[in-house]
Design a protein around this motif. Structure first.
Motif, short mmCIF file in Angstrom:
data_model
loop_
_atom_site.label_atom_id
_atom_site.label_comp_id
_atom_site.label_asym_id
_atom_site.label_seq_id
_atom_site.Cartn_x
_atom_site.Cartn_y
_atom_site.Cartn_z
N ILE A 76 0.84 -1.21 0.00
CA ILE A 76 0.00 0.00 0.00
C ILE A 76 0.87 1.25 0.00
CG2 ILE A 76 -1.66 1.33 1.38
CD1 ILE A 76 -2.89 -1.33 2.23
N ALA A 77 1.94 1.23 0.77
CA ALA A 77 2.85 2.39 0.80
C ALA A 77 3.55 2.57 -0.54
CB ALA A 77 3.87 2.22 1.92
N VAL A 78 3.94 1.47 -1.17
CA VAL A 78 4.58 1.56 -2.49
C VAL A 78 3.63 2.20 -3.49
CG1 VAL A 78 5.46 0.24 -4.45
CG2 VAL A 78 6.17 -0.36 -2.15
N GLN A 79 2.37 1.77 -3.45
CA GLN A 79 1.38 2.33 -4.36
C GLN A 79 1.21 3.83 -4.14
OE1 GLN A 79 -1.80 -0.33 -3.28
NE2 GLN A 79 -1.43 -1.70 -5.00
N ALA A 80 1.24 4.26 -2.88
CA ALA A 80 1.13 5.68 -2.58
C ALA A 80 2.39 6.43 -3.01
CB ALA A 80 0.88 5.90 -1.09
N ALA A 81 3.56 5.82 -2.75
CA ALA A 81 4.83 6.48 -3.07
C ALA A 81 5.04 6.58 -4.57
CB ALA A 81 5.98 5.72 -2.42
N ALA A 82 4.46 5.65 -5.33
CA ALA A 82 4.66 5.65 -6.78
C ALA A 82 4.11 6.92 -7.43
CB ALA A 82 3.98 4.43 -7.40
N ASN A 83 3.19 7.58 -6.75
CA ASN A 83 2.56 8.78 -7.31
C ASN A 83 3.08 10.08 -6.70
OD1 ASN A 83 0.74 7.31 -9.04
ND2 ASN A 83 -0.41 6.76 -7.21
N LEU A 84 4.16 10.01 -5.94
CA LEU A 84 4.69 11.22 -5.31
C LEU A 84 5.29 12.16 -6.35
CD1 LEU A 84 6.53 9.71 -2.19
CD2 LEU A 84 4.32 10.86 -2.24
N PRO A 85 5.14 13.46 -6.15
CA PRO A 85 5.78 14.42 -7.06
C PRO A 85 7.29 14.36 -6.93
CG PRO A 85 4.77 15.54 -5.18
CD PRO A 85 4.32 14.12 -5.12
N LYS A 86 7.97 14.75 -8.00
CA LYS A 86 9.44 14.61 -8.06
C LYS A 86 10.13 15.94 -7.72
CE LYS A 86 8.70 11.31 -11.83
NZ LYS A 86 8.79 10.11 -10.99
N ASP A 87 9.65 16.58 -6.66
CA ASP A 87 10.19 17.89 -6.31
C ASP A 87 11.04 17.88 -5.04
OD1 ASP A 87 8.22 17.43 -4.47
OD2 ASP A 87 7.05 19.23 -4.93
N GLY A 88 11.19 16.71 -4.42
CA GLY A 88 11.98 16.62 -3.20
C GLY A 88 11.19 16.92 -1.94
N TYR A 89 9.92 17.26 -2.07
CA TYR A 89 9.11 17.59 -0.90
C TYR A 89 8.21 16.43 -0.46
CZ TYR A 89 10.74 22.35 -1.19
OH TYR A 89 11.54 23.47 -1.18
N SER A 90 8.26 15.34 -1.19
CA SER A 90 7.52 14.14 -0.83
C SER A 90 8.48 12.97 -0.90
CB SER A 90 6.34 13.92 -1.78
OG SER A 90 5.42 14.98 -1.71
N LEU A 91 8.75 12.35 0.24
CA LEU A 91 9.77 11.30 0.34
C LEU A 91 9.14 10.00 0.84
CD1 LEU A 91 12.51 13.53 1.98
CD2 LEU A 91 12.28 12.97 -0.45
N TYR A 92 9.84 8.92 0.62
CA TYR A 92 9.34 7.57 0.92
C TYR A 92 10.31 6.89 1.88
CZ TYR A 92 8.35 2.62 -0.18
OH TYR A 92 8.08 1.28 -0.12
N MET A 93 9.82 6.55 3.07
CA MET A 93 10.65 5.88 4.08
C MET A 93 10.40 4.37 3.96
SD MET A 93 12.15 8.46 5.55
CE MET A 93 12.60 8.30 7.27
N THR A 94 11.17 3.72 3.11
CA THR A 94 10.93 2.31 2.84
C THR A 94 11.53 1.42 3.93
OG1 THR A 94 10.99 0.63 1.10
CG2 THR A 94 13.03 1.85 1.51
N GLN A 95 11.05 0.18 3.97
CA GLN A 95 11.54 -0.81 4.92
C GLN A 95 12.11 -2.01 4.17
OE1 GLN A 95 8.72 -1.72 8.06
NE2 GLN A 95 8.10 0.41 8.21
N ALA A 96 12.88 -2.81 4.89
CA ALA A 96 13.62 -3.91 4.27
C ALA A 96 12.72 -4.82 3.44
CB ALA A 96 14.34 -4.72 5.36
#
Length: 329
Positions: free
Chosen positions: A75-95
Motif C-alpha cells: 500500500i505504501a509503495v502504491q502511494a509512493a509511486a505517485n509522489l511528485p518529483k520535487d523533493g518535498y515528498s519522500l518515501y521511508m521504505t523498509q527492508a
C-alpha cells in the motif's frame, strides 16, 4: 544574433545552470512529507517520527509523516509511486519492501522499485536476535543447533509474519547452519514473544526491542544477534555470524526520493539526515529501540540495498516454493 540577443541567451544559460544549486541550498522552503509503510505507534513509525521531528527543527519547516500500512508494504509503495518529483515528498521504505515484495507481489507492484526511487540515506537498522525460552537447555547458538539436531522432528521457531525479516533470519540460519528447525507464524512480535515466554514454542527470532518484555522478565534468554559484529552497547552478546558464517540480518529503514529529484537536493537531504542521526541523544533513543545508524552516502545506501536483494531473494523464492507444496500447508 545581435549583442542584445547574445546577452539574453547568456543570462538564460547562467540562470539555468545556477537554478539547481540555489534550489538545493534553499531547500526546503515549504513542508515536507514522509510516506511510510509503518503502522502508527510501532517501532519504525517511532523512528520515522523522531527523524521527522529533528529535521523539522533543522529546516524550520514542518515534516509530516503519513502512515500507509498494510499488504506487507504494498500500500505504501502504491502511494509512493505517485509522489511528485520535487523533493518535498519522500518515501521511508523498509527492508521487506525490497527483499520480499518483488518476489511475492511482483504482479501487483505498480512500479519498478529500482528505477522509480533514488536512495537518499540509511535511517537505521534493527539487527534480529535469536532467543529461547528460559528452560531450553542451550546457552549458545552452537548448543541450540546441537539440541535441534537431537530433537525428534526438530524444533520450532516463532517469528512475526511469513516472509518478514524475523522469519527470513530464521530461514537463513536454518539453511546456512543446517539447523533442524521449522517456522511457526505469529501475528505480531508480541504474540511470538508470548508464545516463547509460555513455553509453547522454544525459539524466537525478533528485534531487540520486541524481545525486551521477555528478556527483562528473565523468561527469555538471548543467545546471539544477527549483526555483522558485536554491538558496542552489548559487547557480551555474540553474533550468530561467529558460529554460522553469513547469518547477518536486520530490518532497516531507508529514506528514498522519487526518481527525477535533482541530485543536488538528494545530496542536501543526505547531508541533513546524517547530521540529525549523528546527534548523541538521537543515537541513544534509537538504541533503546534496538536501532543502529549507518553513516552512508546515497551511493553507499544503494549498494547496501542491492546486496540485501542478492542475499534475500533466493531465500524468499525457496520459502515461496515451499508454501506451494502440500506439505507446507
Amino acid at each position: 544574433m545581435n549583442r542584445l540577443g547574445c546577452g539574453l541567451l547568456l543570462a538564460g544559460l547562467l540562470a539555468t545552470a545556477s537554478a539547481t544549486p540555489v534550489a538545493a541550498q534553499d531547500y526546503p522552503t515549504k513542508p515536507v512529507t514522509f510516506v511510510t509503510p509503518a503502522a502508527a505507534g510501532n517501532s519504525p513509525d517511532v523512528i520515522t517520527r523522531l527523524v521527522a521531528d529533528r529535521l523539522t527543527q533543522l529546516w524550520k519547516q514542518q515534516v509530516v509523516v503519513i502512515n500507509r500500512p498494510g499488504a506487507g508494504g504494498l500500500i505504501a509503495v502504491q502511494a509512493a509511486a505517485n509522489l511528485p518529483k520535487d523533493g518535498y515528498s519522500l518515501y521511508m521504505t523498509q527492508a521487506s519492501t525490497y527483499t520480499v515484495l518483488p518476489i511475492t507481489q511482483q504482479d501487483k507492484i505498480p512500479v519498478d522499485l529500482q528505477k522509480a526511487f533514488i536512495p537518499v540515506g540509511m535511517v537505521g537498522e534493527q539487527p534480529i536476535a535469536v532467543a529461547v525460552n528460559k528452560d531450553v537447555p542451550a546457552n549458545s547458538v552452537a548448543e541450540l543447533i546441537a539440541l535441534a539436531g537431537k530433537t525428534p522432528n526438530g524444533m520450532l521457531f516463532a517469528a512475526t509474519n511469513r516472509g518478514g525479516q524475523s522469519h527470513l533470519t530464521g530461514e537463513l540460519m536454518r539453511e546456512r547452519g543446517k539447523v533442524n528447525m521449522s517456522f511457526v507464524h505469529s501475528a505480531s512480535a508480541a504474540a511470538s514473544v508470548n508464545d516463547v515466554i509460555a513455553g509453547r514454542i522454544p525459539i524466537v527470532f525478533e528485534g531487540l526491542a520486541g524481545l525486551a518484555p521477555g528478556t527483562q522478565s528473565g523468561n527469555i534468554r538471548l543467545l546471539a544477534i544477527a549483526a555483522e559484529k558485536r554491538l558496542a552497547n552489548l559487547p557480551n552478546l555474540p553474533t550468530i555470524n561467529e558460529t554460522v558464517p553469513g547469518v547477518v540480518s536486520s530490518g532497516w529503514i531507508v529514506m528514498m526520493a522519487p526518481a527525477g529529484v535533482p541530485d543536488a537536493i538528494i545530496e542536501k537531504l543526505n547531508k541533513d539526515l546524517r547530521a540529525v542521526l549523528a546527534q548523541p541523544d538521537v543515537q541513544e533513543r534509537l538504541r533503546v529501540l534496538g536501532t543502529y545508524t549507518r553513516d552512508l552516502t546515497p551511493v553507499q545506501t544503494a549498494e547496501f540495498m542491492r546486496n540485501e536483494e542478492r542475499l534475500w531473494w533466493p531465500i524468499v523464492r525457496r520459502v515461496e516454493a515451499e508454501n506451494q507444496t502440500p506439505a507446507a500447508k
